[in-house]
Design a protein around this motif. Structure first.
Motif, PDB file in Angstrom:
ATOM      1  N   PRO A   1     -13.266   3.335  -1.081  1.00  0.00           N
ATOM      2  CA  PRO A   1     -13.595   3.624  -2.512  1.00  0.00           C
ATOM      3  C   PRO A   1     -12.245   3.370  -3.444  1.00  0.00           C
ATOM      4  N   ARG A   2     -12.564   2.851  -4.491  1.00  0.00           N
ATOM      5  CA  ARG A   2     -11.292   2.527  -5.480  1.00  0.00           C
ATOM      6  C   ARG A   2     -10.572   3.734  -5.746  1.00  0.00           C
ATOM      7  N   GLY A   3      -9.128   3.660  -5.639  1.00  0.00           N
ATOM      8  CA  GLY A   3      -8.217   4.648  -5.835  1.00  0.00           C
ATOM      9  C   GLY A   3      -7.941   5.338  -4.306  1.00  0.00           C
ATOM     10  N   LEU A   4      -8.711   4.974  -3.545  1.00  0.00           N
ATOM     11  CA  LEU A   4      -8.643   5.664  -2.006  1.00  0.00           C
ATOM     12  C   LEU A   4      -8.862   7.293  -2.126  1.00  0.00           C
ATOM     13  N   GLY A   5      -7.690   7.931  -1.871  1.00  0.00           N
ATOM     14  CA  GLY A   5      -8.023   9.327  -1.856  1.00  0.00           C
ATOM     15  C   GLY A   5      -8.226  10.089  -0.350  1.00  0.00           C
TER      16      GLY A   5
ATOM     17  N   ASP B   1      12.944  -8.090 -11.053  1.00  0.00           N
ATOM     18  CA  ASP B   1      13.158  -8.352 -12.416  1.00  0.00           C
ATOM     19  C   ASP B   1      12.299  -7.519 -13.417  1.00  0.00           C
ATOM     20  N   GLY B   2      11.500  -6.395 -12.812  1.00  0.00           N
ATOM     21  CA  GLY B   2      10.780  -5.360 -13.560  1.00  0.00           C
ATOM     22  C   GLY B   2       9.457  -5.782 -13.578  1.00  0.00           C
ATOM     23  N   SER B   3       8.890  -6.629 -13.362  1.00  0.00           N
ATOM     24  CA  SER B   3       7.472  -6.769 -13.254  1.00  0.00           C
ATOM     25  C   SER B   3       7.016  -6.197 -11.953  1.00  0.00           C
ATOM     26  N   SER B   4       5.412  -6.249 -11.989  1.00  0.00           N
ATOM     27  CA  SER B   4       4.785  -5.418 -10.829  1.00  0.00           C
ATOM     28  C   SER B   4       3.416  -6.006 -10.540  1.00  0.00           C
ATOM     29  N   VAL B   5       2.990  -5.914  -9.549  1.00  0.00           N
ATOM     30  CA  VAL B   5       1.618  -6.260  -9.087  1.00  0.00           C
ATOM     31  C   VAL B   5       0.789  -5.145  -8.384  1.00  0.00           C
ATOM     32  N   PRO B   6      -0.078  -4.548  -9.318  1.00  0.00           N
ATOM     33  CA  PRO B   6      -0.622  -3.440  -8.810  1.00  0.00           C
ATOM     34  C   PRO B   6      -1.679  -3.766  -7.518  1.00  0.00           C
ATOM     35  N   LEU B   7      -1.807  -2.670  -6.614  1.00  0.00           N
ATOM     36  CA  LEU B   7      -2.399  -2.610  -5.255  1.00  0.00           C
ATOM     37  C   LEU B   7      -3.530  -1.664  -5.345  1.00  0.00           C
ATOM     38  N   ASP B   8      -4.584  -1.764  -6.465  1.00  0.00           N
ATOM     39  CA  ASP B   8      -5.427  -0.652  -6.743  1.00  0.00           C
ATOM     40  C   ASP B   8      -6.814  -1.085  -6.550  1.00  0.00           C
ATOM     41  N   ARG B   9      -7.007  -2.221  -5.915  1.00  0.00           N
ATOM     42  CA  ARG B   9      -8.595  -2.945  -5.474  1.00  0.00           C
ATOM     43  C   ARG B   9      -8.441  -3.302  -4.239  1.00  0.00           C
ATOM     44  N   GLY B  10      -9.601  -3.664  -3.476  1.00  0.00           N
ATOM     45  CA  GLY B  10      -9.798  -4.450  -2.353  1.00  0.00           C
ATOM     46  C   GLY B  10      -9.350  -3.904  -1.160  1.00  0.00           C
ATOM     47  N   TRP B  11      -9.252  -2.610  -0.953  1.00  0.00           N
ATOM     48  CA  TRP B  11      -8.740  -1.725   0.261  1.00  0.00           C
ATOM     49  C   TRP B  11     -10.065  -1.772   0.994  1.00  0.00           C
ATOM     50  N   GLN B  12      -9.781  -1.837   2.245  1.00  0.00           N
ATOM     51  CA  GLN B  12     -10.798  -1.738   3.255  1.00  0.00           C
ATOM     52  C   GLN B  12     -10.077  -0.597   4.215  1.00  0.00           C
ATOM     53  N   TYR B  13     -11.122   0.081   5.078  1.00  0.00           N
ATOM     54  CA  TYR B  13     -10.595   1.039   6.310  1.00  0.00           C
ATOM     55  C   TYR B  13     -11.484   0.760   7.517  1.00  0.00           C
TER      56      TYR B  13
ATOM     57  N   GLY C   1      -5.195  10.550   4.841  1.00  0.00           N
ATOM     58  CA  GLY C   1      -5.086   9.080   4.495  1.00  0.00           C
ATOM     59  C   GLY C   1      -4.237   8.836   3.392  1.00  0.00           C
ATOM     60  N   LEU C   2      -4.575   7.746   2.610  1.00  0.00           N
ATOM     61  CA  LEU C   2      -3.663   7.397   1.354  1.00  0.00           C
ATOM     62  C   LEU C   2      -4.186   8.089   0.002  1.00  0.00           C
ATOM     63  N   THR C   3      -3.526   9.152  -0.353  1.00  0.00           N
ATOM     64  CA  THR C   3      -4.075  10.193  -1.179  1.00  0.00           C
ATOM     65  C   THR C   3      -2.930  10.221  -2.216  1.00  0.00           C
ATOM     66  N   GLY C   4      -3.527  11.205  -3.315  1.00  0.00           N
ATOM     67  CA  GLY C   4      -2.541  11.481  -4.465  1.00  0.00           C
ATOM     68  C   GLY C   4      -2.895  10.566  -5.716  1.00  0.00           C
ATOM     69  N   ASP C   5      -2.409  10.747  -6.887  1.00  0.00           N
ATOM     70  CA  ASP C   5      -2.491   9.873  -7.990  1.00  0.00           C
ATOM     71  C   ASP C   5      -1.532   8.758  -8.461  1.00  0.00           C
ATOM     72  N   ALA C   6      -0.537   8.844  -7.448  1.00  0.00           N
ATOM     73  CA  ALA C   6       0.682   7.938  -7.894  1.00  0.00           C
ATOM     74  C   ALA C   6       0.052   6.343  -7.689  1.00  0.00           C
TER      75      ALA C   6
ATOM     76  N   ALA D   1      11.683  -6.713  -3.574  1.00  0.00           N
ATOM     77  CA  ALA D   1      10.861  -5.872  -4.229  1.00  0.00           C
ATOM     78  C   ALA D   1      10.675  -4.383  -3.512  1.00  0.00           C
ATOM     79  N   THR D   2      10.078  -3.667  -4.302  1.00  0.00           N
ATOM     80  CA  THR D   2       9.734  -2.065  -3.598  1.00  0.00           C
ATOM     81  C   THR D   2       8.366  -1.884  -3.571  1.00  0.00           C
ATOM     82  N   LEU D   3       7.871  -1.630  -2.240  1.00  0.00           N
ATOM     83  CA  LEU D   3       6.492  -1.440  -2.029  1.00  0.00           C
ATOM     84  C   LEU D   3       6.286   0.369  -2.368  1.00  0.00           C
ATOM     85  N   ALA D   4       5.655   0.487  -3.469  1.00  0.00           N
ATOM     86  CA  ALA D   4       5.186   1.838  -3.809  1.00  0.00           C
ATOM     87  C   ALA D   4       3.722   1.924  -3.268  1.00  0.00           C
ATOM     88  N   LEU D   5       3.624   2.719  -2.460  1.00  0.00           N
ATOM     89  CA  LEU D   5       2.327   3.019  -1.429  1.00  0.00           C
ATOM     90  C   LEU D   5       1.863   4.414  -2.057  1.00  0.00           C
ATOM     91  N   GLY D   6       2.371   4.908  -2.863  1.00  0.00           N
ATOM     92  CA  GLY D   6       1.617   6.364  -2.934  1.00  0.00           C
ATOM     93  C   GLY D   6       1.822   7.314  -1.953  1.00  0.00           C
TER      94      GLY D   6
END
Length: 693
Positions: free
Chosen positions: A320-324, A427-439, A414-419, A357-362
């Motif tokens: 599901p999108r957003g995981l949780g 350089d301050g830019s970012s790439v979201p990792l909020d879709r395309g997840w499989q388990y 699992g990969l939970t939370g709202d972060a 970069a920093t990987l913010a995994l939640g």
């Protein structure tokens, strides 16, 4: 796979050890103290003359080994402390290298000289129980005083969540807290801080406190009730040091030296040392060790490497999108406890790929191992957010892969939370990792994966380094240990680990230090037939390790647990049983320390007779003519049968069961057995397995 009861208990998220402050900051803090600007010093008072302030201020700016903001006395020696009676009293702290230090206490003065590292140590003469006294250390123009010091018996209380569990979470809390007025029980709580290296000082400040309604609620219930009960028979001040962490494994409480001596940990300890300086290199090495485990795990197909084989679609399902919390995804996962793989891909342009970069995994609940482009980049424990640093050169232009293995051993996971999950670039830019997840679900037969050695409560020596080593050689009467729930998957290894823990304590706090172990309480469904039990096996290890050492004692808790709650609330009775064991082992009182213990099991015709020692009065069976929870067994697994039991005389149980030539007797052999055999003092016969003669 890990049983559902092997889980984090009051777990804290993984937190790196705090870095030391730069020299300039430390020097400035020292100048503030010297200038008599108010600075908290753990309840101690420090003063200097104006002339001394100038001299020490200049000295504080010099790049020397002694930190400028270090007080003369170590933080264990502060207002309201309790020092161990009837033996020489070690006192230590820090001063200018080579400086002379005078220490005064109870009318006696001794001297010490600081070494080249600034550390000094003195030994005061033994004192009888009493106080309050004043402890003063002085060096040159500087002096420091700790007031309201008592002399009595000091106890270290350590373990996981059942030791950490506070008075406010136990039975009868309103009355217990409201009536807690005892200035002769002093408490010190060590903060939950792991460390990759042994530390001389605590990361979080510590404070000795007298027992009052304002202080007792947050303190360890087991530790407090032990001291309160013991003080009824041993009328001296009691000092309690609570150093415990929910969900911790015993390996985290052992020093590196103890783990080396035990064997089998050298490679992990080497990675732990590397992690302190280069986390990414250590994670790469850990990924290699984890890979070895995965390749040999039962049920894992040859060549199955999800962190590399990202093209395969077999067994992968869209998440599901957003995981949780994965338990909310499908009925099949509603009760699943174990490991899941997660993966996704992301595209980068050349500019992004060239940066660090920093990987913010939640939030990952509870243990993750994380790969970027097939390289392990992080592993943490607890229910906190994961933020992993990625150096330049790891990412590449085009499609990149992110794969995460998450182990959950209790409840949601699992990969939970709202972060938000994202890659954040320099350089301050970012790439979201909020879709395309499989388990993908890992079969339970794969077993329990190893844990990275830096994982706070699950690590190797991490809690010893941060929460025990700073105690130095503080004088103690004994130690209480309530731990094992997190190690129930490997009772055979626990035997050596518990012995090593006992010996390690004695190496640091005295070769004769008594150790009192709480045998794991009952928890989980009551058994309906004989079964194998990791909890029962670990209880037997606890019983046998204690029995082999005359300076150890056991508190049986098999009847005061809660089958629905791994944190039983009746810590008053547990404290009383620990106090009883201490009365026998430490103070020589002529009582049975733990209640009835098995002595022999002998054949007599078609029956087996089990005799018991340490029976107060006689054996009694509650609510029936005879006791239950006994089994007769052959040599083979699965050969145990419930036995019909009857009492004979004051100390013997007679057993009969449809087992040909029984070779073993088991009692209370289950996660949550029902025990009805006691003595007239109300103490239960604990779990055991013994051979038939």
């Amino acid at each position: 796979m890990v049983a559902r009861r092997q889980h984090r208990l009051l777990a804290e998220p993984q937190r790196p050890a705090a870095a030391g402050r730069p020299l300039a900051a430390r020097a400035f803090a020292g100048l503030l103290r010297i200038a008599r600007i108010p600075v908290c010093a753990g309840g101690r008072k420090m003063k200097t003359s104006k002339k001394g302030a100038l001299a020490l201020g200049l000295f504080a700016l010099a790049p020397l080994a002694h930190a400028a903001d270090s007080p003369l006395l170590h933080e264990m020696f502060q207002d309201h402390a309790v020092l161990q009676r009837d033996r020489p009293i070690p006192v230590w702290g820090e001063a200018a290298p080579g400086a002379e230090v005078k220490v005064s206490f109870a009318g006696k003065t001794v001297k010490a000289k600081a070494g080249t590292d600034g550390r000094w140590e003195a030994t005061l003469p033994a004192q009888k129980a009493g106080g309050p006294y004043t402890l003063t250390a002085s060096s040159g123009a500087a002096s420091e005083t700790a007031n309201d010091i008592l002399v009595g018996d000091v106890w270290l209380c350590s373990g996981q969540s059942n030791m950490e569990l506070q008075v406010k979470r136990g039975l009868n809390t309103w009355a217990e807290i409201s009536n807690a007025h005892n200035d002769r029980i002093r408490m010190l709580k060590v903060g939950l801080k792991e460390s990759m290296v042994p530390r001389a000082h605590f990361i979080d400040p510590v404070q000795w406190q007298a027992t009052t309604p304002d202080t007792v609620g947050e303190f360890s219930a087991t530790c407090y009730y032990f001291a309160r009960e013991l003080q009824k028979r041993v009328d001296v001040p009691m000092g309690l040091i609570n150093s415990s962490w929910g969900g911790s494994r015993i390996e985290a409480w052992l020093s590196a030296q103890a783990l080396h001596r035990l064997g089998g940990f050298d490679e992990q300890l080497e990675l732990l040392a590397r992690y302190a300086d280069d986390p990414l290199a250590a994670n790469t090495g850990w990924g290699e060790l984890w890979t070895k485990w995965w390749r040999s795990a039962p049920g894992v197909a040859q060549g199955d490497e999800p962190w590399k084989d990202v093209a395969s679609s077999a067994d992968w399902t869209a998440a599901p999108r957003g995981l949780g919390n994965y338990r909310e995804w499908t009925p099949q996962l509603a009760d699943f406890t174990g490991m899941l793989w997660f993966r996704t891909t992301f595209r980068l342009d050349a500019k992004q790929a060239a940066q660090g970069a920093t990987l913010a995994l939640g939030v990952a609940d509870e243990v993750d191992v994380t790969w970027i482009n097939g390289r392990a980049v992080g592993s943490s424990y607890g229910g906190g957010e994961r933020n992993y640093a990625l150096p330049a050169g790891l990412l590449h232009e085009g499609e990149n892969t992110l794969v995460v293995n998450v182990l959950n051993t209790w409840s949601d996971g699992g990969l939970t939370g709202d972060a938000p999950r994202a890659l954040r670039f320099a350089d301050g830019s970012s790439v979201p990792l909020d879709r395309g997840w499989q388990y993908r679900v890992v079969p339970k037969q794969a077993g329990t994966p190893p844990q990275a050695p830096w994982l706070s409560a699950q690590g190797k020596g991490t809690l010893f380094n941060g929460m025990v080593k700073p105690l130095g050689g503080y004088g103690m009467r004994g130690a209480l240990w309530y731990q094992g729930e997190s190690n129930t998957g490997d009772a055979a290894a626990y035997r050596g680990l518990l012995r090593a823990y006992r010996d390690d304590l004695r190496a640091h706090f005295g070769k004769d230090l008594p150790l009192f172990v709480v045998q794991l309480a009952n928890f989980g469904p009551a058994p309906t037939q004989p079964t194998e039990s990791g909890w029962a096996e670990l209880r037997e290890v606890q019983r046998e390790v204690v029995a082999e050492d005359p300076r150890s004692g056991l508190a049986v808790a098999i009847d005061i647990g809660d089958r629905y709650d791994i944190h039983p609330a009746n810590k008053q009775e547990l404290g009383a049983r620990l106090a009883r064991a201490a009365r026998k082992v430490v103070y020589g009182e002529k009582i049975a320390a733990t209640g009835p213990v098995p002595r022999t099991a002998k054949r007599n015709g078609d029956a087996v007779e089990v005799s018991f020692a340490d029976v107060r009065g006689k054996l009694v069976a509650y609510s029936a003519e005879g006791p239950i929870a006994f089994e007769l067994c052959g040599d083979a697994p699965g050969s145990c049968r419930y036995a019909e039991a009857s009492l004979r005389g004051s100390d013997t149980v007679v057993l009969r069961a449809p087992v040909v030539n029984p070779t073993r007797v088991r009692h209370a052999w289950a996660d949550s057995p029902v025990v009805t055999l006691f003595d007239t003092d109300g103490l239960p016969a604990g779990p055991f397995e013994i051979g038939v003669e």
